[in-house]
Write an enzyme that holds these catalytic residues in place. Sequence first.
Site, PDB file in Angstrom:
ATOM      1  CB  THR A  44      58.296  73.346  37.140  1.00 24.04           C
ATOM      2  OG1 THR A  44      57.833  72.371  38.059  1.00 24.04           O
ATOM      3  CG2 THR A  44      57.121  74.026  36.468  1.00 24.04           C
ATOM      4  NE  ARG A 138      54.457  75.939  37.543  1.00 26.50           N
ATOM      5  CZ  ARG A 138      54.422  76.120  36.225  1.00 26.50           C
ATOM      6  NH1 ARG A 138      53.816  75.233  35.470  1.00 26.50           N
ATOM      7  NH2 ARG A 138      54.967  77.181  35.666  1.00 26.50           N
ATOM      8  CE  LYS A 161      61.031  74.867  43.707  1.00 26.90           C
ATOM      9  NZ  LYS A 161      61.141  74.680  42.235  1.00 26.90           N
ATOM     10  CB  ILE A 203      64.776  75.474  44.086  1.00 25.99           C
ATOM     11  CG1 ILE A 203      65.561  74.457  44.931  1.00 25.99           C
ATOM     12  CG2 ILE A 203      64.752  75.051  42.619  1.00 25.99           C
ATOM     13  CD1 ILE A 203      65.007  73.052  44.916  1.00 25.99           C
TER      14      ILE A 203
END
Length: 294
Positions: A44, A138, A161, A203
């Site tokens: 992303t 998102r 994640k 991350i």
Amino acid sequence: MFKGSIVALITPMNEKGNICKKSLKNLITYHINNKTSAIVSVGTTGESSTLNQKEHIDLVMRVVDIAEKKIPIIAGTGSNATTESINLTQKFEDSGVAACLSVTPYYNRPNQEGLYRHFQSIAENTNLPQILYNVPMRTGCDLLPETIAKLSQHPNIIGIKEATGDLSRVNKIKSLVKKYFLLISGDDATALDFIKLGGHGVISVTANIAAKKMSQMCSLALKNDFNNAESINQLLMPFHKHLFIDSNPIPVKWVAKKLGLILNATLRLPMTSLSQTNKKILMKITNEFLKNTK
């Protein structure tokens, strides 16, 4: 291999919006030198949604080539079409890519059965290790712990994640998955607490511009040295919060340019430049960070 500070790498572009090869090499060298654990290429934060598939593949392969096996590379391969995710993942087999990060299908909002079958299908059609990516804010769908548990039984699915920011998820997922299943935070602001609860790393967006400190913070936390980790985390907290003052990666690319890590802060539409108000806020935070890390 996939513990500690993993950077969600920005994609540097020149003034025309093409990949800036010089800046890309500089970024990868920066992360190798500052002991970032791994690089996620074209996730992303890497603006995967505005790159076509050829650009996407070429960029990941360029990152692999530049890294020269000095740091593991994780390829972003998520899509809202299962066949497209499979196709993209297969492009990276035998390429030097260490694993793939696959986001939950966005916009079409599949139910839990659809999510299970989506990721299961990808895993069945590749030998590359798969890391699930859950970011409901998102994508419009939430990969629930029970579904994660079912998916964790597949040998190619090695971790997740988790970017909900909901710390109660850590223990819930841990109680349901196999022992060596990786739990990686996708939220910088809560990453330290995530590791305290048994997570393996983060991350990170912040790592793009504070790689050394993120690496140190995660390393200390994984050694249960939470006091020293907390000191570093407090130093980083203004970045954790304000790098999302506008849509990611608008702020982080602007700061990266100010720090000389990339030549331009160019973005592709529909992403637009940072406002003057937000530039002032981030400049103040950046100057304070530099002052406190001399």
